[in-house]
Scaffold this motif. Structure first.
Motif, PDB file in Angstrom:
ATOM      1  N   VAL A 114       0.838  -1.210   0.000  1.00  0.00           N
ATOM      2  CA  VAL A 114       0.000   0.000   0.000  1.00  0.00           C
ATOM      3  C   VAL A 114       0.872   1.259   0.000  1.00  0.00           C
ATOM      4  O   VAL A 114       0.634   2.205  -0.765  1.00  0.00           O
ATOM      5  CB  VAL A 114      -0.956  -0.011   1.211  1.00  0.00           C
ATOM      6  N   ILE A 115       1.879   1.276   0.842  1.00  0.00           N
ATOM      7  CA  ILE A 115       2.750   2.455   0.927  1.00  0.00           C
ATOM      8  C   ILE A 115       3.547   2.618  -0.356  1.00  0.00           C
ATOM      9  O   ILE A 115       3.692   3.742  -0.874  1.00  0.00           O
ATOM     10  CB  ILE A 115       3.676   2.332   2.153  1.00  0.00           C
ATOM     11  N   ALA A 116       4.046   1.513  -0.918  1.00  0.00           N
ATOM     12  CA  ALA A 116       4.801   1.591  -2.177  1.00  0.00           C
ATOM     13  C   ALA A 116       3.936   2.119  -3.310  1.00  0.00           C
ATOM     14  O   ALA A 116       4.364   3.000  -4.080  1.00  0.00           O
ATOM     15  CB  ALA A 116       5.365   0.216  -2.533  1.00  0.00           C
ATOM     16  N   ASN A 117       2.723   1.610  -3.438  1.00  0.00           N
ATOM     17  CA  ASN A 117       1.845   2.051  -4.526  1.00  0.00           C
ATOM     18  C   ASN A 117       1.407   3.495  -4.350  1.00  0.00           C
ATOM     19  O   ASN A 117       1.311   4.248  -5.328  1.00  0.00           O
ATOM     20  CB  ASN A 117       0.636   1.120  -4.628  1.00  0.00           C
ATOM     21  N   ARG A 118       1.158   3.888  -3.102  1.00  0.00           N
ATOM     22  CA  ARG A 118       0.795   5.302  -2.878  1.00  0.00           C
ATOM     23  C   ARG A 118       1.990   6.191  -3.198  1.00  0.00           C
ATOM     24  O   ARG A 118       1.834   7.269  -3.791  1.00  0.00           O
ATOM     25  CB  ARG A 118       0.375   5.498  -1.417  1.00  0.00           C
ATOM     26  N   ALA A 119       3.177   5.762  -2.824  1.00  0.00           N
ATOM     27  CA  ALA A 119       4.388   6.531  -3.127  1.00  0.00           C
ATOM     28  C   ALA A 119       4.619   6.611  -4.635  1.00  0.00           C
ATOM     29  O   ALA A 119       5.010   7.658  -5.167  1.00  0.00           O
ATOM     30  CB  ALA A 119       5.589   5.902  -2.436  1.00  0.00           C
ATOM     31  N   GLN A 120       4.384   5.504  -5.325  1.00  0.00           N
ATOM     32  CA  GLN A 120       4.512   5.492  -6.787  1.00  0.00           C
ATOM     33  C   GLN A 120       3.621   6.564  -7.420  1.00  0.00           C
ATOM     34  O   GLN A 120       4.042   7.311  -8.303  1.00  0.00           O
ATOM     35  CB  GLN A 120       4.089   4.118  -7.323  1.00  0.00           C
ATOM     36  N   ILE A 121       2.388   6.614  -6.950  1.00  0.00           N
ATOM     37  CA  ILE A 121       1.435   7.597  -7.488  1.00  0.00           C
ATOM     38  C   ILE A 121       1.908   9.015  -7.210  1.00  0.00           C
ATOM     39  O   ILE A 121       1.825   9.896  -8.075  1.00  0.00           O
ATOM     40  CB  ILE A 121       0.028   7.333  -6.903  1.00  0.00           C
ATOM     41  N   PHE A 122       2.426   9.250  -5.990  1.00  0.00           N
ATOM     42  CA  PHE A 122       2.961  10.575  -5.667  1.00  0.00           C
ATOM     43  C   PHE A 122       4.092  10.970  -6.616  1.00  0.00           C
ATOM     44  O   PHE A 122       4.286  12.144  -6.931  1.00  0.00           O
ATOM     45  CB  PHE A 122       3.471  10.611  -4.221  1.00  0.00           C
ATOM     46  N   MET A 123       4.842   9.967  -7.094  1.00  0.00           N
ATOM     47  CA  MET A 123       5.977  10.244  -7.968  1.00  0.00           C
ATOM     48  C   MET A 123       5.620  10.176  -9.445  1.00  0.00           C
ATOM     49  O   MET A 123       6.503  10.222 -10.319  1.00  0.00           O
ATOM     50  CB  MET A 123       7.113   9.255  -7.652  1.00  0.00           C
ATOM     51  N   GLY A 124       4.311  10.054  -9.733  1.00  0.00           N
ATOM     52  CA  GLY A 124       3.865  10.088 -11.120  1.00  0.00           C
ATOM     53  C   GLY A 124       3.922   8.761 -11.834  1.00  0.00           C
ATOM     54  O   GLY A 124       3.914   8.715 -13.069  1.00  0.00           O
ATOM     55  N   HIS A 125       3.945   7.665 -11.099  1.00  0.00           N
ATOM     56  CA  HIS A 125       3.995   6.338 -11.698  1.00  0.00           C
ATOM     57  C   HIS A 125       2.773   5.536 -11.282  1.00  0.00           C
ATOM     58  O   HIS A 125       2.237   5.727 -10.183  1.00  0.00           O
ATOM     59  CB  HIS A 125       5.270   5.602 -11.268  1.00  0.00           C
ATOM     60  N   PRO A 126       2.311   4.630 -12.118  1.00  0.00           N
ATOM     61  CA  PRO A 126       1.099   3.877 -11.789  1.00  0.00           C
ATOM     62  C   PRO A 126       1.335   2.867 -10.674  1.00  0.00           C
ATOM     63  O   PRO A 126       2.441   2.347 -10.504  1.00  0.00           O
ATOM     64  CB  PRO A 126       0.755   3.163 -13.099  1.00  0.00           C
ATOM     65  N   ALA A 127       0.266   2.598  -9.939  1.00  0.00           N
ATOM     66  CA  ALA A 127       0.334   1.565  -8.906  1.00  0.00           C
ATOM     67  C   ALA A 127       0.581   0.217  -9.560  1.00  0.00           C
ATOM     68  O   ALA A 127       0.096  -0.066 -10.654  1.00  0.00           O
ATOM     69  CB  ALA A 127      -0.965   1.540  -8.114  1.00  0.00           C
ATOM     70  N   GLY A 128       1.353  -0.606  -8.886  1.00  0.00           N
ATOM     71  CA  GLY A 128       1.610  -1.950  -9.379  1.00  0.00           C
ATOM     72  C   GLY A 128       2.829  -2.082 -10.252  1.00  0.00           C
ATOM     73  O   GLY A 128       3.322  -3.185 -10.478  1.00  0.00           O
TER      74      GLY A 128
END
Length: 468
Positions: A114-128
């Motif tokens: 959950v934290i990785a995917n939320r962080a990905q989104i913050f950095m402009g990358h898709p979850a997963g």
């Protein structure tokens, strides 16, 4: 639009899974959910536990940044994601069962994903995609389930105990007030449910107050033992997989984040192997519940009636007591307190078993400890609040009935022994019982002692003989 437009795909060695695009969990969370869902509660159910896990991940990210194993952009995104978790924005993606049986791995991975995917989104990358923030490589960097889970468990328990201690202290103050309110009311003290000696009703409640203050003090003491964490030990206590500066930095950041001075253990292997502190915590919770159940049982007896019982106390009428007997009112708040203690005592047995069955370098039964300890704290916190507000606050004493029970009882005989002697008073007391008449009436009739003299002796007997 096809179904596949609404899902993303992740794969592990078992195979591929489909995950809704609006969810932040990953394949490990799905496996944990599918294999280990046994209770109605998820790891997001208790906010203190959810927050504690996120706080550990937050502190770890900053410590990893300090140690040079995470970039600043990655660390910042992880911190932002942890804050989102703490704010409750990710609860619907924390799907693993609180009572999961993977030794905490499914719980840790659910948070990592959950934290990785939320962080990905913050950095402009898709979850997963995990292109820049990976659940294992970055969110779980320098950690293991084996040190993070028990650390989060201790932090959450420490937090939750704060609320319980506040409620116990409020209850103690409430009993203090009742002791003062009832200070001048004569009361028949009983032992073995038989008439015993004169006392004051306020003295009875002062005993309840003293006990409850002590319960709060002991909870404070055991709570402090939770400040030593295994964080930094990684898998078995060696710290393997974490850079040398990591542990000190993690504790520094964690204390700043939580406002609590958490400490590294003097022996990291002991900290990983043993959960004896939770035996102590659970024992205090059991003692608290059993002690308050004893008070609740006393109140049930003292308020019994209203005609055929003691009726010396009147409890607030909370609700109708029967679906068939009109006008009946039961002592539901004391009864609830007693029932609650049964549950807490049962939880304590489960905790003792879990602590006992840790094996070698770790204890993999931490989820049941979390589930049972959190349940006990929540039950007590909520139960004590209702007991205090809806029952104790509104207790009224029937002064006349208290006095009548005392003066009609042969228990006043004890107060008269210093003046008349044991043998003479004993004979009069048995006469009182055999004839079913008041001892005071028999004494006055026999001109042994006037009622005024007898009441003066009773008044004297109801005051403590020891110094302040």
């Amino acid at each position: 639009m096809s179904t596949f437009d609404h899902v993303r795909h992740e794969q592990d060695y078992v195979g591929a899974v489909q995950i809704p695009v609006d969810k932040l969990y990953g394949v490990n969370s799905v496996r944990g959910f599918e294999n280990l869902s046994v209770s109605p509660l998820t790891i997001a159910h208790y906010p203190a536990f959810r927050d504690a896990f996120a706080q550990c991940k937050w502190a770890a990210a900053l410590a990893n940044l300090d140690s040079g194993v995470l970039g600043s952009a990655q660390a910042e995104a992880i911190v932002l994601a942890c804050k989102d978790v703490i704010d409750g924005h990710c609860d619907d993606s924390l799907i693993v069962d609180l009572l999961e049986g993977s030794g905490g791995t499914s719980t840790n991975m659910n948070f990592n994903e959950v934290i990785a995917n939320r962080a990905q989104i913050f950095m402009g990358h898709p979850a997963g995609s995990y292109e820049v923030v990976h659940p294992n490589d970055h969110v779980n960097c320098s950690q293991s389930t084996n040190d993070v889970y028990p650390a989060a468990l201790k932090i959450a328990t420490y937090t939750m105990l704060g609320g319980l201690i506040a409620e116990v202290e409020k209850l103690a103050v409430q009993f203090d007030g009742k002791a003062e309110q009832f200070a001048d009311i004569l009361h028949l003290g009983r032992t073995c449910l038989q008439d015993a000696q004169p006392m004051r009703l306020g003295q009875l409640f002062s005993g309840y107050a003293s006990l409850t203050h002590r319960l709060a003090t002991e909870l404070v003491a055991v709570r402090d033992k939770l400040r030593t964490l295994p964080l930094g030990g990684t898998a078995i206590g060696t710290g393997f997989g974490a850079p040398a500066p990591y542990r000190a930095a993690a504790y520094r950041h964690l204390s700043s984040i939580t406002g609590v001075q958490y400490l590294a253990p003097s022996n990291p292997f002991d900290a990983m192997q043993n959960m004896d502190v939770f035996s102590r915590v659970s024992a205090e919770l059991r003692t608290c519940s059993a002690s308050l159940a004893k008070i609740a049982a006393d109140l049930t007896v003292l308020s019994s009636g209203p005609v055929a019982g003691l009726g010396e106390l009147k409890l607030p009428e909370a609700q109708a007591g029967s679906s068939i007997m009109p006008g009946k009112v039961n002592p539901v708040l004391p009864m609830a307190m007693i029932q609650l203690s049964f549950a807490v005592i049962g939880n304590d047995v489960a905790v003792a078993q879990a602590v006992q069955y840790g094996q070698l370098e770790i204890n993999h039964f931490e989820p049941v400890v979390a589930s049972r300890v959190f349940d006990s704290i929540a039950l007590l916190t909520q139960g004590i609040q209702r007991f205090r507000e809806k029952c104790i606050a509104g207790i009224v004493a029937d002064e006349a009935r208290n006095r009548q029970h005392l003066t009609d009882s042969m228990a006043v005989a004890t107060a008269l022994v210093p003046k008349l002697g044991y043998a003479k008073v004993s004979k009069l007391a048995r006469q009182s019982v055999n004839e079913g008449r008041s001892l005071l009436a028999i004494m006055q009739e026999s001109q042994v002692m006037t009622e005024a003299e007898a009441m003066a002796a009773i008044e004297k007997a109801s005051h403590p003989v020891f110094g302040a």
